[in-house]
Design an enzyme around this catalytic site. Structure first.
Site, PDB file in Angstrom:
ATOM      1  N   HIS A 288       0.793  -1.106  -0.139  1.00  0.00           N
ATOM      2  CA  HIS A 288      -0.024  -0.098   0.254  1.00  0.00           C
ATOM      3  C   HIS A 288       0.956   1.248  -0.101  1.00  0.00           C
ATOM      4  O   HIS A 288       1.658   1.437  -0.953  1.00  0.00           O
ATOM      5  CB  HIS A 288      -0.828  -0.009   1.285  1.00  0.00           C
TER       6      HIS A 288
ATOM      7  N   HIS B   1      -2.618  -2.511  -9.552  1.00  0.00           N
ATOM      8  CA  HIS B   1      -3.593  -1.594  -8.503  1.00  0.00           C
ATOM      9  C   HIS B   1      -4.930  -2.501  -8.574  1.00  0.00           C
ATOM     10  O   HIS B   1      -5.101  -3.378  -9.874  1.00  0.00           O
ATOM     11  CB  HIS B   1      -3.815  -0.279  -9.336  1.00  0.00           C
TER      12      HIS B   1
ATOM     13  N   ASP C  29       2.663   5.550  -6.982  1.00  0.00           N
ATOM     14  CA  ASP C  29       4.000   5.222  -6.130  1.00  0.00           C
ATOM     15  C   ASP C  29       5.339   5.086  -7.033  1.00  0.00           C
ATOM     16  O   ASP C  29       6.127   5.045  -6.576  1.00  0.00           O
ATOM     17  CB  ASP C  29       3.838   4.175  -5.238  1.00  0.00           C
TER      18      ASP C  29
HETATM   19  N1  ACO Z   1       4.446  -7.164 -10.149  1.00  0.00           N
HETATM   20  C1  ACO Z   1       4.473  -8.329 -10.785  1.00  0.00           C
HETATM   21  N2  ACO Z   1       3.314  -9.031 -10.862  1.00  0.00           N
HETATM   22  C2  ACO Z   1       2.028  -8.353 -10.543  1.00  0.00           C
HETATM   23  C3  ACO Z   1       2.248  -7.197  -9.924  1.00  0.00           C
HETATM   24  C4  ACO Z   1       3.463  -6.548  -9.688  1.00  0.00           C
HETATM   25  N3  ACO Z   1       3.527  -5.225  -9.316  1.00  0.00           N
HETATM   26  N4  ACO Z   1       1.045  -6.783  -9.199  1.00  0.00           N
HETATM   27  C5  ACO Z   1       0.172  -7.748  -9.490  1.00  0.00           C
HETATM   28  N5  ACO Z   1       0.860  -8.704 -10.319  1.00  0.00           N
HETATM   29  C6  ACO Z   1       0.004 -10.055 -10.963  1.00  0.00           C
HETATM   30  C7  ACO Z   1       0.168 -11.190  -9.823  1.00  0.00           C
HETATM   31  O1  ACO Z   1       1.095 -11.884  -9.516  1.00  0.00           O
HETATM   32  C8  ACO Z   1      -1.060 -11.882 -10.491  1.00  0.00           C
HETATM   33  O2  ACO Z   1      -0.580 -12.659 -11.495  1.00  0.00           O
HETATM   34  P1  ACO Z   1      -1.288 -14.223 -11.488  1.00  0.00           P
HETATM   35  O3  ACO Z   1      -2.744 -13.723 -12.165  1.00  0.00           O
HETATM   36  O4  ACO Z   1      -0.565 -14.763 -12.372  1.00  0.00           O
HETATM   37  O5  ACO Z   1      -1.294 -14.963 -10.208  1.00  0.00           O
HETATM   38  C9  ACO Z   1      -1.871 -10.806 -11.163  1.00  0.00           C
HETATM   39  O6  ACO Z   1      -0.780  -9.607 -11.213  1.00  0.00           O
HETATM   40  C10 ACO Z   1      -3.017 -10.225 -10.182  1.00  0.00           C
HETATM   41  O7  ACO Z   1      -2.414  -9.633  -8.894  1.00  0.00           O
HETATM   42  P2  ACO Z   1      -3.138  -9.491  -7.668  1.00  0.00           P
HETATM   43  O8  ACO Z   1      -1.929  -9.701  -6.403  1.00  0.00           O
HETATM   44  O9  ACO Z   1      -4.180 -10.620  -7.550  1.00  0.00           O
HETATM   45  O10 ACO Z   1      -3.764  -8.244  -7.616  1.00  0.00           O
HETATM   46  P3  ACO Z   1      -4.304  -7.463  -6.466  1.00  0.00           P
HETATM   47  O11 ACO Z   1      -5.409  -6.445  -7.008  1.00  0.00           O
HETATM   48  O12 ACO Z   1      -4.468  -8.417  -5.164  1.00  0.00           O
HETATM   49  O13 ACO Z   1      -3.366  -6.578  -5.969  1.00  0.00           O
HETATM   50  C11 ACO Z   1      -1.564  -4.603  -5.840  1.00  0.00           C
HETATM   51  C12 ACO Z   1      -2.906  -5.116  -6.314  1.00  0.00           C
HETATM   52  C13 ACO Z   1      -1.421  -5.138  -4.274  1.00  0.00           C
HETATM   53  C14 ACO Z   1      -1.373  -3.116  -5.960  1.00  0.00           C
HETATM   54  C15 ACO Z   1      -0.465  -5.325  -6.657  1.00  0.00           C
HETATM   55  O14 ACO Z   1      -0.691  -5.124  -7.931  1.00  0.00           O
HETATM   56  C16 ACO Z   1       0.975  -5.224  -5.966  1.00  0.00           C
HETATM   57  O15 ACO Z   1       1.374  -6.092  -5.142  1.00  0.00           O
HETATM   58  N6  ACO Z   1       1.623  -4.078  -6.850  1.00  0.00           N
HETATM   59  C17 ACO Z   1       2.878  -3.823  -6.311  1.00  0.00           C
HETATM   60  C18 ACO Z   1       2.920  -3.011  -5.008  1.00  0.00           C
HETATM   61  C19 ACO Z   1       2.408  -1.468  -5.191  1.00  0.00           C
HETATM   62  O16 ACO Z   1       2.682  -0.786  -6.050  1.00  0.00           O
HETATM   63  N7  ACO Z   1       1.346  -0.968  -4.418  1.00  0.00           N
HETATM   64  C20 ACO Z   1       0.955   0.187  -4.479  1.00  0.00           C
HETATM   65  C21 ACO Z   1      -0.631   0.315  -4.866  1.00  0.00           C
HETATM   66  S1  ACO Z   1      -1.096   1.724  -4.972  1.00  0.00           S
HETATM   67  C22 ACO Z   1      -1.393   2.109  -3.176  1.00  0.00           C
HETATM   68  O17 ACO Z   1      -1.544   1.436  -2.613  1.00  0.00           O
HETATM   69  C23 ACO Z   1      -1.263   3.621  -3.066  1.00  0.00           C
END
Ligand code: ACO
Length: 428
Positions: free
Chosen positions: A267, A306, A362
Protein backbone atom coordinates in the site's frame (compact mmCIF):
# COMPACT_ATOMS: atom_id res chain seq x y z
CA UNK A 1 -40.12 -4.03 -14.97
CA UNK A 2 -38.47 -3.78 -11.57
CA UNK A 3 -34.69 -4.12 -11.56
CA UNK A 4 -34.29 -7.54 -10.00
CA UNK A 5 -32.13 -10.61 -10.26
CA UNK A 6 -33.85 -13.99 -10.30
CA UNK A 7 -31.91 -16.75 -8.58
CA UNK A 8 -32.93 -20.38 -8.98
CA UNK A 9 -31.78 -22.75 -6.25
CA UNK A 10 -31.19 -26.00 -8.12
CA UNK A 11 -31.12 -27.92 -4.86
CA UNK A 12 -34.72 -27.04 -3.98
CA UNK A 13 -36.09 -25.71 -7.23
CA UNK A 14 -37.10 -22.48 -5.46
CA UNK A 15 -36.76 -19.10 -7.13
CA UNK A 16 -35.80 -15.86 -5.40
CA UNK A 17 -36.13 -12.27 -6.58
CA UNK A 18 -33.31 -10.04 -5.41
CA UNK A 19 -33.51 -6.27 -6.04
CA UNK A 20 -30.65 -4.68 -7.98
CA UNK A 21 -29.92 -1.13 -6.77
CA UNK A 22 -26.97 1.01 -7.85
CA UNK A 23 -25.66 -1.99 -9.82
CA UNK A 24 -25.41 -4.05 -6.65
CA UNK A 25 -27.40 -6.66 -4.82
CA UNK A 26 -27.59 -6.62 -1.03
CA UNK A 27 -25.67 -9.54 0.43
CA UNK A 28 -28.33 -9.73 3.17
CA UNK A 29 -30.98 -10.46 0.53
CA UNK A 30 -29.25 -13.79 -0.04
CA UNK A 31 -30.04 -14.83 3.53
CA UNK A 32 -33.55 -15.81 2.42
CA UNK A 33 -32.01 -18.64 0.38
CA UNK A 34 -32.14 -21.64 2.71
CA UNK A 35 -32.24 -25.39 2.27
CA UNK A 36 -34.13 -25.94 5.52
CA UNK A 37 -35.61 -23.58 8.15
CA UNK A 38 -32.63 -24.01 10.54
CA UNK A 39 -30.24 -23.07 7.76
CA UNK A 40 -28.41 -19.79 8.52
CA UNK A 41 -28.91 -18.56 4.96
CA UNK A 42 -26.63 -18.07 2.00
CA UNK A 43 -23.50 -15.96 2.53
CA UNK A 44 -21.05 -14.57 0.01
CA UNK A 45 -17.37 -15.48 0.29
CA UNK A 46 -15.17 -12.58 -0.76
CA UNK A 47 -11.69 -12.67 0.78
CA UNK A 48 -9.88 -9.32 0.41
CA UNK A 49 -13.18 -7.72 -0.69
CA UNK A 50 -12.54 -8.12 -4.40
CA UNK A 51 -16.19 -7.60 -5.25
CA UNK A 52 -17.91 -6.23 -2.16
CA UNK A 53 -19.02 -2.63 -1.58
CA UNK A 54 -18.73 -2.00 2.15
CA UNK A 55 -20.43 1.40 2.19
CA UNK A 56 -22.15 4.08 0.14
CA UNK A 57 -19.94 7.10 -0.29
CA UNK A 58 -20.25 10.50 -1.99
CA UNK A 59 -16.57 11.44 -1.63
CA UNK A 60 -14.40 9.83 -4.30
CA UNK A 61 -15.28 8.28 -7.64
CA UNK A 62 -12.93 5.93 -9.48
CA UNK A 63 -13.45 4.25 -12.84
CA UNK A 64 -10.49 1.87 -12.86
CA UNK A 65 -11.03 0.77 -16.44
CA UNK A 66 -11.05 4.30 -17.83
CA UNK A 67 -8.43 5.72 -15.44
CA UNK A 68 -10.82 8.28 -13.89
CA UNK A 69 -10.42 9.69 -10.37
CA UNK A 70 -12.65 12.47 -9.01
CA UNK A 71 -13.00 14.03 -5.58
CA UNK A 72 -16.60 15.16 -5.00
CA UNK A 73 -17.03 15.17 -8.77
CA UNK A 74 -13.94 17.25 -9.59
CA UNK A 75 -11.38 15.49 -11.84
CA UNK A 76 -8.07 14.93 -10.07
CA UNK A 77 -6.19 16.51 -12.98
CA UNK A 78 -8.07 19.83 -12.49
CA UNK A 79 -7.58 19.86 -8.73
CA UNK A 80 -3.87 19.13 -9.17
CA UNK A 81 -3.49 21.87 -11.76
CA UNK A 82 -5.59 24.64 -10.22
CA UNK A 83 -6.25 23.73 -6.59
CA UNK A 84 -4.36 23.62 -3.33
CA UNK A 85 -4.21 20.83 -0.81
CA UNK A 86 -5.86 22.98 1.85
CA UNK A 87 -8.95 23.63 -0.29
CA UNK A 88 -8.96 20.00 -1.43
CA UNK A 89 -9.08 18.90 2.22
CA UNK A 90 -12.05 21.25 2.73
CA UNK A 91 -13.71 19.85 -0.38
CA UNK A 92 -13.30 16.26 0.77
CA UNK A 93 -14.66 16.99 4.22
CA UNK A 94 -17.47 19.43 3.34
CA UNK A 95 -18.42 18.36 -0.16
CA UNK A 96 -17.92 21.75 -1.88
CA UNK A 97 -14.93 23.92 -2.70
CA UNK A 98 -14.72 26.78 -0.18
CA UNK A 99 -15.55 30.37 -1.14
CA UNK A 100 -13.22 33.20 -0.06
CA UNK A 101 -14.65 33.58 3.44
CA UNK A 102 -14.89 29.83 4.04
CA UNK A 103 -11.30 29.34 2.91
CA UNK A 104 -10.06 32.13 5.17
CA UNK A 105 -11.85 30.57 8.17
CA UNK A 106 -10.61 27.11 7.27
CA UNK A 107 -7.01 28.30 7.04
CA UNK A 108 -7.36 30.20 10.31
CA UNK A 109 -8.80 27.13 12.06
CA UNK A 110 -6.05 24.93 10.69
CA UNK A 111 -3.32 27.26 11.90
CA UNK A 112 -5.05 27.42 15.29
CA UNK A 113 -4.44 23.69 15.77
CA UNK A 114 -0.99 23.39 14.27
CA UNK A 115 1.05 23.21 17.49
CA UNK A 116 1.80 19.92 19.20
CA UNK A 117 1.65 19.61 22.97
CA UNK A 118 5.18 19.69 24.40
CA UNK A 119 4.59 16.26 25.94
CA UNK A 120 4.07 14.86 22.44
CA UNK A 121 7.54 16.07 21.63
CA UNK A 122 8.88 14.30 24.72
CA UNK A 123 6.91 11.18 23.80
CA UNK A 124 8.55 11.18 20.37
CA UNK A 125 11.99 11.63 21.90
CA UNK A 126 11.54 8.21 23.48
CA UNK A 127 11.94 6.42 20.16
CA UNK A 128 15.32 4.91 19.31
CA UNK A 129 17.53 6.99 17.03
CA UNK A 130 16.98 4.56 14.12
CA UNK A 131 13.20 4.20 14.53
CA UNK A 132 11.36 4.15 11.20
CA UNK A 133 9.52 7.51 10.83
CA UNK A 134 6.31 5.73 9.85
CA UNK A 135 6.42 3.74 13.11
CA UNK A 136 6.89 7.01 15.00
CA UNK A 137 4.11 8.65 12.99
CA UNK A 138 1.43 6.04 13.57
CA UNK A 139 2.27 5.64 17.26
CA UNK A 140 2.14 9.39 17.81
CA UNK A 141 -1.19 9.74 16.03
CA UNK A 142 -2.51 7.03 18.36
CA UNK A 143 -1.02 8.81 21.37
CA UNK A 144 -2.95 12.00 20.49
CA UNK A 145 -6.04 10.12 21.65
CA UNK A 146 -4.82 10.51 25.24
CA UNK A 147 -4.43 14.28 24.82
CA UNK A 148 -7.97 14.86 23.55
CA UNK A 149 -10.33 12.74 25.66
CA UNK A 150 -13.32 14.73 24.33
CA UNK A 151 -12.65 13.05 20.98
CA UNK A 152 -14.37 9.98 22.40
CA UNK A 153 -17.70 11.75 21.96
CA UNK A 154 -17.93 10.67 18.35
CA UNK A 155 -21.62 11.56 18.10
CA UNK A 156 -20.91 15.24 18.74
CA UNK A 157 -20.48 16.95 15.36
CA UNK A 158 -18.59 20.10 16.54
CA UNK A 159 -16.18 17.84 18.44
CA UNK A 160 -15.68 15.66 15.36
CA UNK A 161 -14.97 18.79 13.31
CA UNK A 162 -12.36 19.88 15.87
CA UNK A 163 -10.61 16.49 15.81
CA UNK A 164 -10.56 16.46 11.99
CA UNK A 165 -9.03 19.94 11.97
CA UNK A 166 -6.47 18.88 14.54
CA UNK A 167 -5.48 15.83 12.55
CA UNK A 168 -5.10 17.64 9.20
CA UNK A 169 -3.26 20.46 10.91
CA UNK A 170 -0.94 18.47 13.16
CA UNK A 171 0.19 15.63 10.89
CA UNK A 172 2.89 17.71 9.14
CA UNK A 173 4.37 18.59 12.55
CA UNK A 174 4.32 14.94 13.63
CA UNK A 175 5.86 13.88 10.33
CA UNK A 176 8.55 16.56 10.52
CA UNK A 177 9.33 15.73 14.15
CA UNK A 178 9.62 12.05 13.23
CA UNK A 179 12.05 12.96 10.47
CA UNK A 180 14.15 15.34 12.59
CA UNK A 181 14.33 12.66 15.28
CA UNK A 182 15.45 10.13 12.67
CA UNK A 183 18.29 12.39 11.53
CA UNK A 184 19.13 13.73 15.00
CA UNK A 185 18.19 17.37 14.41
CA UNK A 186 16.30 19.67 16.81
CA UNK A 187 12.60 20.14 16.29
CA UNK A 188 11.35 23.19 14.37
CA UNK A 189 8.13 24.95 15.40
CA UNK A 190 5.55 25.76 12.71
CA UNK A 191 5.58 29.07 10.87
CA UNK A 192 2.02 30.19 10.18
CA UNK A 193 3.21 32.75 7.61
CA UNK A 194 3.96 29.87 5.27
CA UNK A 195 1.59 27.68 3.26
CA UNK A 196 0.67 24.17 4.44
CA UNK A 197 3.38 22.56 2.26
CA UNK A 198 5.81 25.46 2.73
CA UNK A 199 5.61 25.24 6.49
CA UNK A 200 6.11 21.48 6.33
CA UNK A 201 9.33 22.03 4.35
CA UNK A 202 10.32 24.60 6.98
CA UNK A 203 9.74 22.12 9.80
CA UNK A 204 11.74 19.49 7.94
CA UNK A 205 14.69 21.35 6.54
CA UNK A 206 15.19 24.60 8.49
CA UNK A 207 18.71 24.95 9.77
CA UNK A 208 20.13 28.06 11.46
CA UNK A 209 18.64 30.65 9.10
CA UNK A 210 16.28 33.04 10.98
CA UNK A 211 13.44 32.55 8.46
CA UNK A 212 13.08 29.56 6.14
CA UNK A 213 11.99 30.31 2.57
CA UNK A 214 10.80 27.22 0.68
CA UNK A 215 11.60 26.88 -3.00
CA UNK A 216 8.25 27.70 -4.71
CA UNK A 217 8.56 24.86 -7.23
CA UNK A 218 9.23 22.26 -4.53
CA UNK A 219 6.51 23.75 -2.33
CA UNK A 220 3.98 23.49 -5.16
CA UNK A 221 5.14 19.97 -6.10
CA UNK A 222 4.65 18.79 -2.52
CA UNK A 223 1.21 20.40 -2.43
CA UNK A 224 0.28 18.60 -5.67
CA UNK A 225 1.48 15.29 -4.21
CA UNK A 226 -0.67 15.87 -1.12
CA UNK A 227 -3.67 16.51 -3.41
CA UNK A 228 -3.02 13.34 -5.40
CA UNK A 229 -2.74 11.25 -2.24
CA UNK A 230 -5.66 12.87 -0.41
CA UNK A 231 -8.27 10.17 -0.98
CA UNK A 232 -8.81 6.99 -2.91
CA UNK A 233 -12.17 5.61 -1.76
CA UNK A 234 -12.20 2.27 0.09
CA UNK A 235 -8.52 1.32 -0.08
CA UNK A 236 -6.82 -0.78 2.61
CA UNK A 237 -6.05 2.09 5.03
CA UNK A 238 -9.38 3.86 4.54
CA UNK A 239 -11.19 0.59 5.16
CA UNK A 240 -9.15 0.29 8.36
CA UNK A 241 -10.19 3.84 9.33
CA UNK A 242 -13.84 3.01 8.76
CA UNK A 243 -13.56 -0.44 10.30
CA UNK A 244 -12.03 0.83 13.53
CA UNK A 245 -14.22 3.94 13.53
CA UNK A 246 -17.31 1.74 13.28
CA UNK A 247 -16.65 0.58 16.86
CA UNK A 248 -16.97 4.27 17.93
CA UNK A 249 -13.25 4.40 18.70
CA UNK A 250 -11.99 7.99 18.63
CA UNK A 251 -10.49 9.27 15.35
CA UNK A 252 -6.91 9.24 16.67
CA UNK A 253 -7.13 5.53 17.48
CA UNK A 254 -8.83 4.88 14.15
CA UNK A 255 -6.26 6.88 12.22
CA UNK A 256 -3.36 5.12 13.94
CA UNK A 257 -4.83 1.90 12.52
CA UNK A 258 -5.26 3.47 9.10
CA UNK A 259 -1.65 4.67 9.13
CA UNK A 260 -0.50 1.17 10.15
CA UNK A 261 -2.30 -0.23 7.10
CA UNK A 262 -0.68 2.41 4.91
CA UNK A 263 2.76 1.40 6.22
CA UNK A 264 2.66 -1.93 4.34
CA UNK A 265 4.74 -2.24 1.14
CA UNK A 266 1.66 -3.32 -0.84
CA UNK A 267 0.00 0.00 0.00
CA UNK A 268 1.64 3.31 1.04
CA UNK A 269 4.97 1.65 1.69
CA UNK A 270 5.22 0.93 -2.04
CA UNK A 271 6.90 4.26 -2.88
CA UNK A 272 9.72 3.41 -0.47
CA UNK A 273 9.90 -0.10 -1.95
CA UNK A 274 10.09 1.37 -5.50
CA UNK A 275 13.11 3.46 -4.58
CA UNK A 276 14.85 0.48 -2.98
CA UNK A 277 14.01 -1.61 -6.07
CA UNK A 278 15.44 1.02 -8.46
CA UNK A 279 18.59 1.25 -6.35
CA UNK A 280 18.92 -2.54 -6.31
CA UNK A 281 18.60 -2.70 -10.10
CA UNK A 282 21.33 -0.07 -10.22
CA UNK A 283 21.79 0.40 -13.97
CA UNK A 284 19.88 0.33 -17.25
CA UNK A 285 21.49 -2.87 -18.52
CA UNK A 286 20.13 -4.80 -15.51
CA UNK A 287 16.49 -3.87 -16.26
CA UNK A 288 15.70 -6.80 -18.64
CA UNK A 289 17.05 -9.37 -16.14
CA UNK A 290 15.02 -7.75 -13.37
CA UNK A 291 11.82 -7.87 -15.43
CA UNK A 292 12.54 -11.55 -16.18
CA UNK A 293 12.90 -12.30 -12.47
CA UNK A 294 9.55 -10.58 -11.76
CA UNK A 295 7.88 -12.69 -14.46
CA UNK A 296 9.44 -15.80 -12.91
CA UNK A 297 7.63 -14.93 -9.68
CA UNK A 298 10.78 -13.90 -7.80
CA UNK A 299 9.31 -10.58 -6.66
CA UNK A 300 6.97 -7.83 -7.78
CA UNK A 301 7.56 -4.81 -9.91
CA UNK A 302 6.84 -2.33 -7.15
CA UNK A 303 4.79 0.71 -8.18
CA UNK A 304 2.97 -1.36 -10.78
CA UNK A 305 -0.52 -2.80 -10.62
CA UNK A 306 -3.57 -1.75 -8.72
CA UNK A 307 -6.66 -3.43 -7.34
CA UNK A 308 -8.94 -0.90 -9.03
CA UNK A 309 -7.03 0.67 -11.93
CA UNK A 310 -6.80 -1.60 -14.92
CA UNK A 311 -5.38 1.21 -17.02
CA UNK A 312 -2.92 4.04 -16.38
CA UNK A 313 -3.36 5.49 -12.87
CA UNK A 314 -4.33 9.16 -13.58
CA UNK A 315 -2.25 10.23 -10.58
CA UNK A 316 0.86 8.69 -12.15
CA UNK A 317 0.37 10.92 -15.22
CA UNK A 318 0.28 14.08 -13.06
CA UNK A 319 3.24 12.87 -11.00
CA UNK A 320 5.34 12.25 -14.09
CA UNK A 321 4.77 15.88 -15.14
CA UNK A 322 5.50 17.17 -11.63
CA UNK A 323 8.71 15.12 -11.56
CA UNK A 324 10.03 17.01 -14.57
CA UNK A 325 9.31 20.37 -12.88
CA UNK A 326 11.09 19.23 -9.71
CA UNK A 327 14.10 17.90 -11.61
CA UNK A 328 14.55 21.35 -13.24
CA UNK A 329 15.28 22.63 -9.73
CA UNK A 330 17.02 19.68 -8.11
CA UNK A 331 18.71 18.15 -11.13
CA UNK A 332 17.65 14.90 -12.75
CA UNK A 333 17.37 11.88 -10.50
CA UNK A 334 19.59 9.23 -12.17
CA UNK A 335 17.11 6.53 -11.13
CA UNK A 336 14.53 8.11 -13.46
CA UNK A 337 16.15 6.46 -16.48
CA UNK A 338 15.81 3.05 -14.85
CA UNK A 339 12.17 3.79 -14.01
CA UNK A 340 11.41 4.93 -17.57
CA UNK A 341 13.06 1.83 -19.01
CA UNK A 342 11.14 -0.44 -16.62
CA UNK A 343 7.92 1.24 -17.68
CA UNK A 344 8.80 1.02 -21.37
CA UNK A 345 9.57 -2.71 -21.20
CA UNK A 346 6.68 -3.58 -18.91
CA UNK A 347 4.08 -1.77 -21.02
CA UNK A 348 5.08 -3.89 -24.02
CA UNK A 349 5.46 -7.17 -22.20
CA UNK A 350 2.67 -9.76 -22.48
CA UNK A 351 2.92 -10.61 -18.74
CA UNK A 352 2.09 -7.05 -17.65
CA UNK A 353 -0.22 -6.23 -20.57
CA UNK A 354 -2.41 -9.33 -20.10
CA UNK A 355 -2.70 -8.64 -16.35
CA UNK A 356 -3.41 -4.94 -16.99
CA UNK A 357 -0.50 -3.85 -14.81
CA UNK A 358 0.32 -0.16 -15.24
CA UNK A 359 2.37 2.29 -13.17
CA UNK A 360 0.48 3.42 -10.09
CA UNK A 361 0.80 6.61 -8.03
CA UNK A 362 3.86 5.28 -6.23
CA UNK A 363 5.99 4.48 -9.25
CA UNK A 364 7.26 8.04 -9.73
CA UNK A 365 6.44 9.74 -6.41
CA UNK A 366 9.51 8.28 -4.66
CA UNK A 367 11.80 9.73 -7.32
CA UNK A 368 10.41 13.21 -6.64
CA UNK A 369 10.68 12.78 -2.90
CA UNK A 370 14.27 11.62 -3.17
CA UNK A 371 15.18 14.51 -5.46
CA UNK A 372 13.66 16.85 -2.86
CA UNK A 373 16.01 15.45 -0.23
CA UNK A 374 13.76 12.97 1.59
CA UNK A 375 15.04 9.70 2.97
CA UNK A 376 13.02 6.75 1.51
CA UNK A 377 11.83 5.91 5.03
CA UNK A 378 9.89 9.19 4.97
CA UNK A 379 7.95 8.37 1.79
CA UNK A 380 5.00 6.59 3.44
CA UNK A 381 4.81 9.40 6.00
CA UNK A 382 4.47 11.94 3.19
CA UNK A 383 1.70 9.82 1.73
CA UNK A 384 0.00 9.75 5.15
CA UNK A 385 -0.05 13.57 5.40
CA UNK A 386 -2.10 13.89 2.22
CA UNK A 387 -4.26 10.86 3.00
CA UNK A 388 -5.22 12.27 6.41
CA UNK A 389 -7.73 14.55 4.65
CA UNK A 390 -9.37 11.52 3.05
CA UNK A 391 -9.31 9.45 6.22
CA UNK A 392 -11.09 12.10 8.27
CA UNK A 393 -13.59 12.83 5.47
CA UNK A 394 -14.42 9.12 5.20
CA UNK A 395 -14.68 8.86 8.98
CA UNK A 396 -17.01 11.87 9.11
CA UNK A 397 -19.16 10.31 6.37
CA UNK A 398 -19.29 7.06 8.34
CA UNK A 399 -20.31 8.86 11.52
CA UNK A 400 -23.25 10.54 9.75
CA UNK A 401 -24.33 7.37 7.96
CA UNK A 402 -27.72 6.37 9.38
CA UNK A 403 -27.08 2.75 8.41
CA UNK A 404 -23.79 2.63 10.38
CA UNK A 405 -23.15 -0.56 12.30
CA UNK A 406 -19.97 -2.05 13.71
CA UNK A 407 -17.94 -3.68 10.92
CA UNK A 408 -17.98 -7.39 11.51
CA UNK A 409 -17.44 -9.72 8.55
CA UNK A 410 -18.45 -13.36 8.66
CA UNK A 411 -16.22 -16.34 7.91
CA UNK A 412 -16.40 -19.73 6.28
CA UNK A 413 -15.28 -22.11 9.01
CA UNK A 414 -13.00 -24.85 7.65
CA UNK A 415 -11.56 -26.18 10.93
CA UNK A 416 -12.16 -29.33 12.98
CA UNK A 417 -15.64 -30.47 13.95
CA UNK A 418 -16.45 -30.75 17.66
CA UNK A 419 -14.04 -33.06 19.55
CA UNK A 420 -13.21 -33.86 23.17
CA UNK A 421 -10.36 -32.33 25.12
CA UNK A 422 -7.26 -34.58 25.20
CA UNK A 423 -5.26 -34.59 28.47
CA UNK A 424 -1.60 -33.63 28.01
CA UNK A 425 -0.44 -37.14 28.98
CA UNK A 426 -2.46 -38.69 26.14
CA UNK A 427 -1.21 -36.40 23.37
CA UNK A 428 1.27 -37.84 20.87
N1 ACO B 1 4.49 -7.10 -10.32
C1 ACO B 1 4.36 -8.34 -10.88
N2 ACO B 1 3.19 -9.00 -10.94
C2 ACO B 1 2.13 -8.42 -10.41
C3 ACO B 1 2.19 -7.16 -9.82
C4 ACO B 1 3.43 -6.49 -9.79
N3 ACO B 1 3.54 -5.29 -9.24
N4 ACO B 1 0.96 -6.82 -9.36
C5 ACO B 1 0.16 -7.84 -9.66
N5 ACO B 1 0.86 -8.82 -10.30
C6 ACO B 1 0.34 -10.07 -10.87
C7 ACO B 1 0.08 -11.09 -9.77
O1 ACO B 1 1.21 -11.92 -9.56
C8 ACO B 1 -1.09 -11.83 -10.34
O2 ACO B 1 -0.61 -12.69 -11.34
P1 ACO B 1 -1.30 -14.16 -11.53
O3 ACO B 1 -2.71 -13.87 -11.98
O4 ACO B 1 -0.47 -14.85 -12.54
O5 ACO B 1 -1.27 -14.82 -10.17
C9 ACO B 1 -1.90 -10.76 -11.05
O6 ACO B 1 -0.94 -9.76 -11.43
C10 ACO B 1 -2.98 -10.12 -10.19
O7 ACO B 1 -2.35 -9.67 -8.98
P2 ACO B 1 -3.08 -9.60 -7.58
O8 ACO B 1 -2.05 -9.67 -6.50
O9 ACO B 1 -4.19 -10.63 -7.54
O10 ACO B 1 -3.74 -8.16 -7.65
P3 ACO B 1 -4.32 -7.37 -6.44
O11 ACO B 1 -5.39 -6.52 -6.98
O12 ACO B 1 -4.65 -8.29 -5.31
O13 ACO B 1 -3.07 -6.51 -5.95
C11 ACO B 1 -1.53 -4.76 -5.70
C12 ACO B 1 -2.93 -5.15 -6.19
C13 ACO B 1 -1.34 -5.18 -4.25
C14 ACO B 1 -1.40 -3.24 -5.79
C15 ACO B 1 -0.47 -5.45 -6.61
O14 ACO B 1 -0.62 -5.03 -7.95
C16 ACO B 1 0.94 -5.18 -6.12
O15 ACO B 1 1.44 -5.92 -5.26
N6 ACO B 1 1.64 -4.14 -6.70
C17 ACO B 1 2.97 -3.80 -6.23
C18 ACO B 1 2.89 -2.99 -4.95
C19 ACO B 1 2.40 -1.58 -5.20
O16 ACO B 1 2.86 -0.89 -6.09
N7 ACO B 1 1.46 -1.15 -4.35
C20 ACO B 1 0.92 0.21 -4.40
C21 ACO B 1 -0.48 0.18 -4.84
S1 ACO B 1 -1.08 1.83 -4.96
C22 ACO B 1 -1.40 2.25 -3.38
O17 ACO B 1 -1.66 1.48 -2.51
C23 ACO B 1 -1.28 3.62 -3.09
Amino acid sequence: MADTLTITDNRTGKQYEVPVTDNTIRAMDLRQIKVNPSDFGLMTYDPAFLNTASCQSAITFIDGGKGILRYRGYPIEQLAEHGTFVETAYLLLDGELPNDAQLATWKHDLSDHVMLHENIKKFMEGFRYDAHPMGIFLSTVGALSTFYPMAKDVDDQPSRRRQSLRLISKVPSIAAYAYRHHVGKPYVYPDSELSYAGNFLNQLFKRTEPVYRPDPVLERALDVLFILHADHEQNCSTSAMRGIGSSNADPYASMAGAAAALYGPLHGGANEAVLRMLNDIGSLDKVPAFVKSVKAGEGRLMGFGHRVYKSYDPRATVIKRTANEVFEVTGRNPLLDIALELERIALQDEYFVSRKLYPNVDFYSGLIYEAMGFDPAMFPVLFAIGRTAGWVAQWEELMTDKTRKIARPRQVYIGEDSRDYVPLSDRS
